[in-house]
Design a protein around this motif. Structure first.
Motif, PDB file in Angstrom:
ATOM      1  N   THR A 122       0.806  -1.172  -0.277  1.00 14.13           N
ATOM      2  CA  THR A 122       0.032   0.024   0.006  1.00 14.13           C
ATOM      3  C   THR A 122       0.853   0.989   0.030  1.00 14.13           C
ATOM      4  OG1 THR A 122      -0.237   0.007   2.418  1.00 14.13           O
ATOM      5  CG2 THR A 122      -1.910  -1.264   1.212  1.00 14.13           C
ATOM      6  N   PRO A 123       0.328   2.376  -0.526  1.00  8.48           N
ATOM      7  CA  PRO A 123       0.877   3.688  -0.503  1.00  8.48           C
ATOM      8  C   PRO A 123       1.362   4.289   0.670  1.00  8.48           C
ATOM      9  CG  PRO A 123      -0.994   4.091  -1.255  1.00  8.48           C
ATOM     10  CD  PRO A 123      -0.804   2.558  -1.149  1.00  8.48           C
ATOM     11  N   ALA A 124       2.152   5.040   0.818  1.00  9.17           N
ATOM     12  CA  ALA A 124       2.554   5.769   2.289  1.00  9.17           C
ATOM     13  C   ALA A 124       1.649   6.968   2.234  1.00  9.17           C
ATOM     14  CB  ALA A 124       4.004   6.184   2.432  1.00  9.17           C
ATOM     15  N   VAL A 125       0.988   7.382   1.328  1.00  4.74           N
ATOM     16  CA  VAL A 125      -0.023   8.469   1.518  1.00  4.74           C
ATOM     17  C   VAL A 125      -1.358   8.182   1.378  1.00  4.74           C
ATOM     18  CG1 VAL A 125       1.800  10.283   1.031  1.00  4.74           C
ATOM     19  CG2 VAL A 125       0.269   9.344  -0.819  1.00  4.74           C
ATOM     20  N   THR A 224      -1.283   9.302  -8.082  1.00  2.15           N
ATOM     21  CA  THR A 224      -0.564   7.893  -8.224  1.00  2.15           C
ATOM     22  C   THR A 224      -0.538   6.890  -7.181  1.00  2.15           C
ATOM     23  OG1 THR A 224       1.563   9.445  -9.079  1.00  2.15           O
ATOM     24  CG2 THR A 224       2.078   7.081  -8.496  1.00  2.15           C
ATOM     25  N   ALA A 225      -0.632   7.394  -5.867  1.00  2.00           N
ATOM     26  CA  ALA A 225      -1.105   6.585  -4.760  1.00  2.00           C
ATOM     27  C   ALA A 225      -2.521   5.637  -5.073  1.00  2.00           C
ATOM     28  CB  ALA A 225      -1.221   7.498  -3.326  1.00  2.00           C
ATOM     29  N   HIS A 247      12.677  16.328 -10.979  1.00  2.00           N
ATOM     30  CA  HIS A 247      12.860  16.227  -9.618  1.00  2.00           C
ATOM     31  C   HIS A 247      11.662  16.448  -8.867  1.00  2.00           C
ATOM     32  CE1 HIS A 247      17.270  16.334  -9.573  1.00  2.00           C
ATOM     33  NE2 HIS A 247      17.164  17.436 -10.476  1.00  2.00           N
ATOM     34  N   PRO A 248      10.572  17.281  -9.388  1.00  5.32           N
ATOM     35  CA  PRO A 248       9.305  17.074  -8.647  1.00  5.32           C
ATOM     36  C   PRO A 248       8.599  15.930  -8.891  1.00  5.32           C
ATOM     37  CG  PRO A 248       9.659  19.096  -9.960  1.00  5.32           C
ATOM     38  CD  PRO A 248      10.751  18.228 -10.349  1.00  5.32           C
ATOM     39  N   ALA A 249       8.919  15.202  -9.898  1.00  8.28           N
ATOM     40  CA  ALA A 249       8.184  13.992  -9.989  1.00  8.28           C
ATOM     41  C   ALA A 249       8.881  12.916  -9.188  1.00  8.28           C
ATOM     42  CB  ALA A 249       8.161  13.181 -11.509  1.00  8.28           C
ATOM     43  N   ARG A 250      10.213  12.872  -9.004  1.00 11.60           N
ATOM     44  CA  ARG A 250      10.734  11.659  -8.074  1.00 11.60           C
ATOM     45  C   ARG A 250      10.658  12.152  -6.681  1.00 11.60           C
ATOM     46  NH1 ARG A 250      17.052  11.968  -9.860  1.00 11.60           N
ATOM     47  NH2 ARG A 250      17.021  10.099  -8.195  1.00 11.60           N
ATOM     48  N   ALA A 251      10.443  13.496  -6.358  1.00 11.43           N
ATOM     49  CA  ALA A 251      10.089  13.586  -4.839  1.00 11.43           C
ATOM     50  C   ALA A 251       8.658  13.264  -4.656  1.00 11.43           C
ATOM     51  CB  ALA A 251       9.919  15.164  -4.662  1.00 11.43           C
ATOM     52  N   ALA A 252       7.857  13.373  -5.755  1.00 13.49           N
ATOM     53  CA  ALA A 252       6.196  12.813  -5.379  1.00 13.49           C
ATOM     54  C   ALA A 252       6.154  11.554  -5.282  1.00 13.49           C
ATOM     55  CB  ALA A 252       5.328  13.406  -6.581  1.00 13.49           C
ATOM     56  N   GLY A 257       5.849   6.396  -1.512  1.00 13.60           N
ATOM     57  CA  GLY A 257       6.937   4.930  -1.004  1.00 13.60           C
ATOM     58  C   GLY A 257       7.364   4.428  -2.031  1.00 13.60           C
ATOM     59  N   PHE A 258       7.703   4.934  -3.233  1.00 13.84           N
ATOM     60  CA  PHE A 258       8.533   4.380  -4.221  1.00 13.84           C
ATOM     61  C   PHE A 258       9.997   4.414  -3.687  1.00 13.84           C
ATOM     62  CE2 PHE A 258       4.924   4.750  -6.917  1.00 13.84           C
ATOM     63  CZ  PHE A 258       4.929   3.793  -7.576  1.00 13.84           C
TER      64      PHE A 258
END
Length: 269
Positions: A122-125, A224-225, A247-252, A257-258
């Motif tokens: 499961t996702p972290a958010v 994405t979650a 960088h914004p996508a990687r941070a998201a 939780g990826f």
């Protein structure tokens, strides 16, 4: 070139690297190794498949040391370029491209560092509750967002050449399969993404896009979650790959939780 007699051995190789080979594994599981049904050819080096490469709309090296990659480059040169990209693990794609660069037309772009990311479970958010599967009767509302995403990400309009018929058919196929997801606000899509490839183990998320007017609000993260939650519910590991410079996508994705498990590279023509 392999055929259905080699199916068991190929499945063993693909199952050994399920995240990186998801795009090809999903096809093989459904279609086997017959080129007509598979939509391409599988090439191998060695009786134990020491090297393995898919050649279709994309050229995808799946396994191999330097000598095997040279063999694949030789075959690709003889056939001529019919693919729109070379994509896969960076440690396979970049040496293969070194052997092809002098023989194929110049690449439009080389994306040499694309972190390959995974999330099992499961996702972290908290997922966006408004993101859902797109219905077939919503294709015309969804398609403009898909075109905008493709144009922004790849740098070309997917409608060029055939007026968009081929791209529309591909998007319609994803919608019909329940693999296109969106958050609609009125008639407008403000978030979209797809499960581009779905094997028995992995779902590869692609085409994540947020309407320009709604960026910076976290819709990409919780959207994405929602896809990760869907994949976990059907027993699949979620994966994706992203440009290192985004960088914004990687941070998201990190917030969702990826974690990174490797690097892809893509050569675009």
């Amino acid at each position: 070139m392999l055929d259905d007699r080699d199916r068991r051995g190929v499945r063993t190789v693909l199952d050994g690297d399920p995240v990186a080979t998801c795009m090809v594994a999903a096809r093989v599981e459904i279609a086997g190794l017959d080129p007509w049904r598979l939509g391409g050819e599988l090439w191998a080096v060695g009786s134990k498949f020491d090297g393995l490469c898919f050649s279709g709309a994309n050229l995808v090296p799946l396994r191999g040391e330097r000598a095997a990659l040279r063999s694949f480059a030789d075959r690709a040169r003889r056939h001529g370029r019919t693919c729109s990209s070379v994509v896969g693990r960076a440690e396979l794609v970049l040496p293969l491209w070194d052997d092809l660069i002098e023989h194929w037309a110049p690449a439009r772009e080389v994306r040499a560092d694309q972190p390959l990311m995974v999330l099992a479970g499961t996702p972290a958010v908290r997922p966006d509750p408004w993101v859902r599967q797109v219905r077939p009767n919503e294709l015309d509302r969804y398609l403009p967002a898909a075109v905008a995403m493709f144009t922004e990400e790849v740098g070309v309009d997917p409608r060029a050449g055939d007026g968009g018929a081929g791209y529309r058919a591909r998007v319609a196929e994803l919608v019909a399969a329940g693999r296109a997801f969106a958050r609609f606000e009125g008639d407008e899509v403000v978030f979209k993404a797809e499960v581009g490839a779905l094997s028995t183990q992995v779902g590869q998320i692609q085409g994540v896009w947020v309407h320009p007017a709604r960026r910076g609000l976290g819709l990409g993260t919780i959207g994405t979650a929602a896809l990760v939650e869907h994949l976990a519910r059907i027993g699949r590991v979620a994966s994706l790959y992203v440009n290192a410079f985004n960088h914004p996508a990687r941070a998201a994705y990190a917030k969702v939780g990826f974690r990174q498990v490797g690097s892809f590279a893509t050569i675009l023509f």
